[in-house]
Design a protein around this motif. Structure first.
Motif, PDB file in Angstrom:
ATOM      1  N   HIS A  65       0.833  -1.210   0.000  1.00  0.00           N
ATOM      2  CA  HIS A  65       0.000   0.000   0.000  1.00  0.00           C
ATOM      3  C   HIS A  65       0.862   1.253   0.000  1.00  0.00           C
ATOM      4  CE1 HIS A  65      -3.894   1.821   0.300  1.00  0.00           C
ATOM      5  NE2 HIS A  65      -3.569   2.493   1.396  1.00  0.00           N
ATOM      6  N   TRP A  66       1.920   1.223   0.828  1.00  0.00           N
ATOM      7  CA  TRP A  66       2.822   2.375   0.881  1.00  0.00           C
ATOM      8  C   TRP A  66       3.533   2.573  -0.447  1.00  0.00           C
ATOM      9  CZ3 TRP A  66       8.247   2.863   0.808  1.00  0.00           C
ATOM     10  CH2 TRP A  66       8.724   4.119   1.190  1.00  0.00           C
ATOM     11  N   GLN A  67       3.957   1.488  -1.081  1.00  0.00           N
ATOM     12  CA  GLN A  67       4.617   1.603  -2.381  1.00  0.00           C
ATOM     13  C   GLN A  67       3.666   2.176  -3.433  1.00  0.00           C
ATOM     14  OE1 GLN A  67       6.247  -2.198  -3.379  1.00  0.00           O
ATOM     15  NE2 GLN A  67       7.901  -2.080  -1.875  1.00  0.00           N
ATOM     16  N   ASN A  68       2.397   1.741  -3.397  1.00  0.00           N
ATOM     17  CA  ASN A  68       1.420   2.293  -4.348  1.00  0.00           C
ATOM     18  C   ASN A  68       1.246   3.793  -4.135  1.00  0.00           C
ATOM     19  OD1 ASN A  68       0.980  -0.226  -5.468  1.00  0.00           O
ATOM     20  ND2 ASN A  68      -0.664  -0.717  -4.027  1.00  0.00           N
ATOM     21  N   HIS A  69       1.170   4.191  -2.850  1.00  0.00           N
ATOM     22  CA  HIS A  69       1.061   5.622  -2.559  1.00  0.00           C
ATOM     23  C   HIS A  69       2.306   6.382  -3.023  1.00  0.00           C
ATOM     24  CE1 HIS A  69      -2.717   6.134  -0.473  1.00  0.00           C
ATOM     25  NE2 HIS A  69      -2.519   4.980   0.161  1.00  0.00           N
ATOM     26  N   GLN A  70       3.471   5.747  -2.814  1.00  0.00           N
ATOM     27  CA  GLN A  70       4.713   6.394  -3.262  1.00  0.00           C
ATOM     28  C   GLN A  70       4.747   6.552  -4.781  1.00  0.00           C
ATOM     29  OE1 GLN A  70       5.872   7.736  -0.169  1.00  0.00           O
ATOM     30  NE2 GLN A  70       7.747   7.494  -1.331  1.00  0.00           N
ATOM     31  N   LYS A  71       4.270   5.511  -5.490  1.00  0.00           N
ATOM     32  CA  LYS A  71       4.231   5.609  -6.955  1.00  0.00           C
ATOM     33  C   LYS A  71       3.290   6.727  -7.403  1.00  0.00           C
ATOM     34  CE  LYS A  71       5.330   0.770  -7.947  1.00  0.00           C
ATOM     35  NZ  LYS A  71       4.800  -0.523  -8.464  1.00  0.00           N
ATOM     36  N   ALA A  72       2.114   6.778  -6.754  1.00  0.00           N
ATOM     37  CA  ALA A  72       1.175   7.852  -7.109  1.00  0.00           C
ATOM     38  C   ALA A  72       1.764   9.227  -6.803  1.00  0.00           C
ATOM     39  CB  ALA A  72      -0.139   7.649  -6.340  1.00  0.00           C
ATOM     40  N   LYS A  73       2.468   9.298  -5.655  1.00  0.00           N
ATOM     41  CA  LYS A  73       3.104  10.569  -5.290  1.00  0.00           C
ATOM     42  C   LYS A  73       4.170  10.958  -6.316  1.00  0.00           C
ATOM     43  CE  LYS A  73       5.933  12.530  -1.573  1.00  0.00           C
ATOM     44  NZ  LYS A  73       6.617  12.228  -0.302  1.00  0.00           N
ATOM     45  N   GLU A  74       5.004   9.977  -6.722  1.00  0.00           N
ATOM     46  CA  GLU A  74       6.042  10.276  -7.712  1.00  0.00           C
ATOM     47  C   GLU A  74       5.424  10.710  -9.041  1.00  0.00           C
ATOM     48  OE1 GLU A  74       8.385   6.806  -7.939  1.00  0.00           O
ATOM     49  OE2 GLU A  74       9.376   7.108  -5.986  1.00  0.00           O
ATOM     50  N   GLU A  75       4.328  10.045  -9.427  1.00  0.00           N
ATOM     51  CA  GLU A  75       3.672  10.448 -10.678  1.00  0.00           C
ATOM     52  C   GLU A  75       3.133  11.869 -10.589  1.00  0.00           C
ATOM     53  OE1 GLU A  75       0.719   7.563 -11.425  1.00  0.00           O
ATOM     54  OE2 GLU A  75       2.127   5.970 -12.013  1.00  0.00           O
ATOM     55  N   LYS A  76       2.532  12.201  -9.441  1.00  0.00           N
ATOM     56  CA  LYS A  76       2.033  13.571  -9.263  1.00  0.00           C
ATOM     57  C   LYS A  76       3.177  14.580  -9.311  1.00  0.00           C
ATOM     58  CE  LYS A  76      -2.101  12.462  -6.565  1.00  0.00           C
ATOM     59  NZ  LYS A  76      -2.766  12.606  -5.250  1.00  0.00           N
ATOM     60  N   ILE A  77       4.300  14.226  -8.652  1.00  0.00           N
ATOM     61  CA  ILE A  77       5.459  15.136  -8.650  1.00  0.00           C
ATOM     62  C   ILE A  77       5.992  15.319 -10.064  1.00  0.00           C
ATOM     63  CG2 ILE A  77       7.849  15.365  -7.883  1.00  0.00           C
ATOM     64  CD1 ILE A  77       6.978  14.002  -5.266  1.00  0.00           C
ATOM     65  N   LYS A  78       6.063  14.205 -10.843  1.00  0.00           N
ATOM     66  CA  LYS A  78       6.533  14.313 -12.226  1.00  0.00           C
ATOM     67  C   LYS A  78       5.598  15.203 -13.050  1.00  0.00           C
ATOM     68  CE  LYS A  78       8.972   9.884 -12.515  1.00  0.00           C
ATOM     69  NZ  LYS A  78       8.971   8.538 -13.142  1.00  0.00           N
ATOM     70  N   LYS A  79       4.298  15.030 -12.847  1.00  0.00           N
ATOM     71  CA  LYS A  79       3.344  15.856 -13.584  1.00  0.00           C
ATOM     72  C   LYS A  79       3.491  17.329 -13.216  1.00  0.00           C
ATOM     73  CE  LYS A  79      -1.572  16.079 -14.750  1.00  0.00           C
ATOM     74  NZ  LYS A  79      -1.662  17.521 -14.586  1.00  0.00           N
ATOM     75  N   ILE A  80       3.661  17.595 -11.911  1.00  0.00           N
ATOM     76  CA  ILE A  80       3.840  18.985 -11.468  1.00  0.00           C
ATOM     77  C   ILE A  80       5.114  19.576 -12.052  1.00  0.00           C
ATOM     78  CG2 ILE A  80       4.277  20.422  -9.437  1.00  0.00           C
ATOM     79  CD1 ILE A  80       2.419  18.457  -7.899  1.00  0.00           C
ATOM     80  N   GLN A  81       6.206  18.795 -12.037  1.00  0.00           N
ATOM     81  CA  GLN A  81       7.461  19.285 -12.614  1.00  0.00           C
ATOM     82  C   GLN A  81       7.326  19.543 -14.115  1.00  0.00           C
ATOM     83  OE1 GLN A  81      10.347  16.352 -11.539  1.00  0.00           O
ATOM     84  NE2 GLN A  81      10.523  17.042  -9.398  1.00  0.00           N
ATOM     85  N   HIS A  82       6.601  18.615 -14.795  1.00  0.00           N
ATOM     86  CA  HIS A  82       6.403  18.814 -16.234  1.00  0.00           C
ATOM     87  C   HIS A  82       5.594  20.083 -16.491  1.00  0.00           C
ATOM     88  CE1 HIS A  82       4.329  18.124 -20.122  1.00  0.00           C
ATOM     89  NE2 HIS A  82       5.513  17.649 -20.478  1.00  0.00           N
ATOM     90  N   ASP A  83       4.524  20.283 -15.713  1.00  0.00           N
ATOM     91  CA  ASP A  83       3.720  21.497 -15.871  1.00  0.00           C
ATOM     92  C   ASP A  83       4.530  22.745 -15.540  1.00  0.00           C
ATOM     93  OD1 ASP A  83       1.671  19.856 -16.543  1.00  0.00           O
ATOM     94  OD2 ASP A  83       0.717  19.880 -14.560  1.00  0.00           O
ATOM     95  N   CYS A  84       5.394  22.618 -14.517  1.00  0.00           N
ATOM     96  CA  CYS A  84       6.242  23.761 -14.138  1.00  0.00           C
ATOM     97  C   CYS A  84       7.211  24.124 -15.265  1.00  0.00           C
ATOM     98  CB  CYS A  84       7.007  23.423 -12.854  1.00  0.00           C
ATOM     99  SG  CYS A  84       8.102  24.736 -12.301  1.00  0.00           S
TER     100      CYS A  84
END
Length: 547
Positions: A131-150
């Motif tokens: 569960h923690w790994q899934n949350h970490q993956k979702a968090k990393e994907e969100k961070i990548k999306k934010i960085q891409h948008d930035c």
């Protein structure tokens, strides 16, 4: 003191002890025969339990020897009493064995429960980790999306900042062709250019590779050495015979020729001259080797004699061990017989144990059902208690909030009332000042008209009136300042108030408001009941009169 050598390995030797045949003499009961049921791996070698069993059998035989004869009634009674005592001891011993067995089973059950709990904990930890790994993956994907948008927004801002004034620039072709990172060499796909769309124009189209006629023509133009492969068989190193088999003699001849050639090359090899030494080297002499021992060869007769002696020793030793085993068995023949009888009785004991086990399981299931019922009843009671307590606490919390809000509203009302009174006082003060000024002007006019007053009295009156006015203004300012300080102190006390003080205030409010209200309701009900009695008596009197 003697050493032997054998051609057999350890795995081929006899590992179980040998039990020879035996003959029991008439009139003798050896104690060893009572242990005939014990075999290797099943009771042998004897452990602590087997030794205790042997000692109990001996004690029982000694007890049986002390039993009185069945000659008269007194001896029979004594014998029966002794047998009852022995049976009671045996049952007590059997109960101890059953308790030990139950303790062992309980330990095994505890171990299994602990293992199951550990496995469950491991499974829970694994699930939490996933569960923690899934949350970490979702968090990393969100961070990548934010960085891409930035990065996208930064590029847009940089592009806007380059031309802030909005001026149109003419295209510089020379600059675009000199810069290899420009749109001419590397156009961006977001502008609308995709370089892979027209990739078919760069594909090589050949007549000889894309058509069957071209392939046939190309194959005809190639030489035969390319299309037809010729394989040459390797020449054998050894000359074969007529049948194709290489003989051993031919192989040896070739090997000898190779060895002879190597020896000739080594013999004809010119030795290289030794290089002069730059430094002195110490040559250590090798340690002299010890003399080789010489073994005297024994004669055939002596060797045969030694073998005969060794075989005779083996036979004597084996016979001695057999005699020792036979003597021990003869000594414990009675014990062996008793063990055989007890082994026959063990089947009945096992059946009893199975019946007791089934009874125990039935009792355990019944106990589990009772415990389940009790737990369900306790759960229902706890649920009802929790519901009642939750309702009580909810009512109390709402009442506390209502009282606090009522207190705040009362405080706001008091503040508004005080401000209203202060404004009314200010307005009445202004009216009094105006009336006083009007009276003073009338008095001044009257005195000036009459001519009875002097300048000194006039000035004195003016000074006294001004002093009274200033004193009244100072008093009013002082009252306002004290009111502001009192308000600040009250707010500070309200902010510093603890939970205990709040509860105390709530208790006082309950005591001041709820209890008097309850007493009023009680007195009203009491008065209503007393009035109802009088009304009922009046109705009775009226009915009698009308009747």
């Amino acid at each position: 003191t003697l050493g032997t050598q054998t051609d057999y390995r350890d795995g081929e030797t006899q590992t179980d002890p040998y039990s020879p045949e035996y003959v029991v003499l008439s009139g003798s009961v050896p104690e060893l025969l009572t242990l005939a049921t014990l075999t290797w791996g099943r009771g042998l070698p004897a452990g602590l339990a087997e030794v205790e069993m042997i000692e109990r059998a001996r004690e029982k035989r000694a007890w049986e020897a002390t039993l009185p004869a069945m000659d008269n009634a007194s001896q029979i009674t004594k014998r029966r009493k002794m047998m009852d005592d022995m049976e009671r001891k045996e049952w007590a011993f059997r109960e101890q064995e059953i308790e030990k067995l139950q303790e062992v089973r309980l330990e095994v059950l505890k171990m299994l429960l602990q293992r199951r709990e550990e496995n469950q904990n491991e499974l829970d930890a694994k699930r939490l980790d996933d569960h923690w790994q899934n949350h970490q993956k979702a968090k990393e994907e969100k961070i990548k999306k934010i960085q891409h948008d930035c990065a996208l927004m930064l590029r847009k801002l940089i592009a806007k900042r380059k031309n802030v004034m909005g001026k149109l620039e003419r295209r510089d072709i020379i600059k675009e062709y000199t810069d290899f990172a420009s749109q001419t060499y590397a156009p961006l796909s977001r502008i609308g250019y995709f370089p892979d769309n027209y990739s078919e124009c760069y594909v090589v189209k050949n007549f000889y590779l894309n058509t069957f006629a071209g392939l046939c023509e190309l194959e005809a133009s190639l030489p035969d050495s390319v299309t037809q492969v010729k394989i040459k068989a390797p020449k054998p190193k050894y000359p074969p015979s007529k049948t194709g088999f290489i003989k051993r003699s031919a192989r040896l001849e070739v090997e000898l020729a190779q060895v002879h050639q190597a020896l000739l090359e080594k013999k004809n090899k010119v030795k290289e001259p030794k290089k002069p030494l730059h430094f002195l080297e110490k040559v250590e002499k090798p340690v002299p080797r010890p003399p080789t021992p010489i073994l005297e060869k024994t004669s055939i007769e002596e060797e045969e004699t030694e073998l005969a002696v060794i075989s005779l020793q083996k036979l004597l030793r084996g016979r001695a061990i057999q005699n020792m085993m036979f003597e021990g068995k003869e000594k414990r023949l009675e014990l062996i017989r008793e063990l055989r009888t007890t082994h026959a009785l063990q089947e009945d004991g096992q059946l009893l144990l199975k019946a007791e086990e089934q009874m125990t399981l039935a009792l355990q299931q019944q106990h589990d059902l009772q415990m389940h019922k009790l737990s369900s009843v306790e759960n229902h009671l706890a649920r009802e208690e929790g519901r009642a307590l939750a309702n009580i606490f909810d009512f109390l919390s709402k009442e506390l909030v209502r009282l606090q809000e009522e207190r705040k509203i009362h405080a706001f009302v008091m503040l508004a009332e005080r401000q209203r009174r202060m404004r009314e006082a200010e307005e009445s003060g202004r009216r009094q000042v105006e009336e006083r000024r009007r009276q003073e002007e009338d008095e001044i006019f009257r005195q000036a008209r009459e001519g009875d007053c002097t300048i000194d009295s006039y000035l004195e009156d003016i000074i006294l009136s001004s002093m009274e006015d200033t004193a009244e203004e100072q008093a009013r300012e002082e009252i306002q300042r004290m009111a502001v300080e009192i308000n600040d102190i009250a707010y500070e006390m309200e902010s510093r108030r603890t939970r205990l003080q709040s509860e105390e205030i709530v208790a006082e409010l309950v005591y001041d408001f709820l209890i008097p209200e309850a007493e009023k309701m009680f007195t009203r009900e009491k008065v209503r009941q007393s009035q109802r009695k009088h009304i009922y008596a009046a109705h009775q009197i009226i009915r009698r009169g009308t009747e």
